[in-house]
Design a protein around this motif. Structure first.
Motif, PDB file in Angstrom:
ATOM      1  N   PRO A  41       0.826  -1.358  -0.045  1.00 39.83           N
ATOM      2  CA  PRO A  41       0.018   0.065   0.017  1.00 39.83           C
ATOM      3  C   PRO A  41       0.898   1.328  -0.019  1.00 39.83           C
ATOM      4  O   PRO A  41       1.806   1.272   0.425  1.00 39.83           O
ATOM      5  N   VAL A  42       0.414   2.332  -0.522  1.00 48.45           N
ATOM      6  CA  VAL A  42       1.202   3.756  -0.345  1.00 48.45           C
ATOM      7  C   VAL A  42       1.146   3.993   0.811  1.00 48.45           C
ATOM      8  O   VAL A  42       0.402   3.688   1.806  1.00 48.45           O
ATOM      9  N   ALA A  43       2.121   4.830   1.146  1.00 47.87           N
ATOM     10  CA  ALA A  43       2.324   5.252   2.490  1.00 47.87           C
ATOM     11  C   ALA A  43       1.335   6.500   3.052  1.00 47.87           C
ATOM     12  O   ALA A  43       0.799   6.482   4.037  1.00 47.87           O
ATOM     13  N   HIS A  44       0.779   7.332   1.837  1.00 45.86           N
ATOM     14  CA  HIS A  44       0.044   8.290   2.164  1.00 45.86           C
ATOM     15  C   HIS A  44      -0.908   8.713   0.775  1.00 45.86           C
ATOM     16  O   HIS A  44      -0.130   8.338  -0.424  1.00 45.86           O
ATOM     17  N   CYS A  45      -2.084   8.613   0.896  1.00 49.67           N
ATOM     18  CA  CYS A  45      -2.933   8.937  -0.360  1.00 49.67           C
ATOM     19  C   CYS A  45      -2.529  10.358  -0.862  1.00 49.67           C
ATOM     20  O   CYS A  45      -2.459  11.275  -0.232  1.00 49.67           O
ATOM     21  N   PRO A  46      -2.109  10.213  -2.155  1.00 46.51           N
ATOM     22  CA  PRO A  46      -1.911  11.473  -2.919  1.00 46.51           C
ATOM     23  C   PRO A  46      -2.926  12.304  -2.955  1.00 46.51           C
ATOM     24  O   PRO A  46      -2.802  13.620  -3.244  1.00 46.51           O
ATOM     25  N   ALA A  47      -4.251  12.014  -2.758  1.00 50.14           N
ATOM     26  CA  ALA A  47      -5.517  12.792  -3.026  1.00 50.14           C
ATOM     27  C   ALA A  47      -5.940  13.701  -1.638  1.00 50.14           C
ATOM     28  O   ALA A  47      -5.957  14.525  -1.620  1.00 50.14           O
ATOM     29  N   CYS A  48      -6.072  12.669  -0.617  1.00 51.54           N
ATOM     30  CA  CYS A  48      -6.475  13.269   0.529  1.00 51.54           C
ATOM     31  C   CYS A  48      -5.404  13.286   1.641  1.00 51.54           C
ATOM     32  O   CYS A  48      -5.695  13.366   2.826  1.00 51.54           O
ATOM     33  N   HIS A  49      -4.324  12.597   1.197  1.00 47.53           N
ATOM     34  CA  HIS A  49      -3.131  12.881   2.308  1.00 47.53           C
ATOM     35  C   HIS A  49      -3.376  11.939   3.625  1.00 47.53           C
ATOM     36  O   HIS A  49      -2.733  12.274   4.399  1.00 47.53           O
ATOM     37  N   HIS A  50      -4.088  10.801   3.476  1.00 48.81           N
ATOM     38  CA  HIS A  50      -4.180   9.942   4.840  1.00 48.81           C
ATOM     39  C   HIS A  50      -3.230   8.979   4.862  1.00 48.81           C
ATOM     40  O   HIS A  50      -2.499   8.645   3.892  1.00 48.81           O
ATOM     41  N   ASP A  51      -2.649   8.914   5.821  1.00 52.45           N
ATOM     42  CA  ASP A  51      -1.815   8.035   6.453  1.00 52.45           C
ATOM     43  C   ASP A  51      -2.048   6.547   6.380  1.00 52.45           C
ATOM     44  O   ASP A  51      -2.798   6.456   7.331  1.00 52.45           O
ATOM     45  N   TRP A  52      -1.501   5.678   5.305  1.00 51.76           N
ATOM     46  CA  TRP A  52      -1.770   4.244   5.417  1.00 51.76           C
ATOM     47  C   TRP A  52      -0.865   3.527   6.321  1.00 51.76           C
ATOM     48  O   TRP A  52      -1.006   2.444   5.887  1.00 51.76           O
TER      49      TRP A  52
END
Length: 149
Positions: A41-52
């Motif tokens: 998974p991505v570390a942070h969403c590029p759209a909403c900047h949520h931390d995954w």
């Protein structure tokens, strides 16, 4: 990409969040990809900047994948086992190939759904939880004219 002033389109239910995750989209906003590689998974969403980075899917996605594959393969295995016209080596080759394809195809959607489930319930450091965040988004925003509304 979301602008800093625009709120993300939060899912209204757990099912909506899981469907977004299973499709490989960000469970929070549904706009960006959730995975940078097949199961990474991505570390942070590029759209909403949520931390995954808090996700801990671990062994649950393979378990779901095995469960689904087994339930889909059982009728085929029973049918091919009862068929006397096909040699056993051919039936085995068909079943192993199909089971492998099903297992691999279920893994990423199961992981995306698991990440969405963890986010929604606020597990493993996801704070605020998706449920609380979506509920807060539905609450009326107080206006300067009427602070009670």
């Amino acid at each position: 990409m979301l602008s800093p002033t625009k709120r993300p389109d939060l899912p209204a239910t757990l099912t909506a969040a899981i469907v977004r995750g299973a499709k490989g989209r960000c469970p929070r906003c549904g706009e960006a990809k959730l995975f940078r590689a097949f199961l990474k998974p991505v570390a942070h969403c590029p759209a909403c900047h949520h931390d995954w980075t808090h996700q801990r899917a671990d062994d649950f996605p393979p378990y779901v994948s095995i469960l689904l594959t087994g339930h889909l393969m059982a009728p085929l295995i029973i049918y091919l086992g009862m068929s006397s016209t096909m040699p056993m080596w051919q039936a085995l080759a068909i079943c192993l190939t199909l089971a492998s394809v099903l297992m691999i195809s279920f893994l990423q959607p199961a992981k995306g759904g698991t990440i969405a489930l963890q986010w929604w319930h606020g597990m493993h450091g996801f704070n605020p939880s998706g449920k609380a965040e979506a509920g807060a988004a539905d609450a009326p925003v107080p206006s300067p004219d009427n602070p009670w509304r």
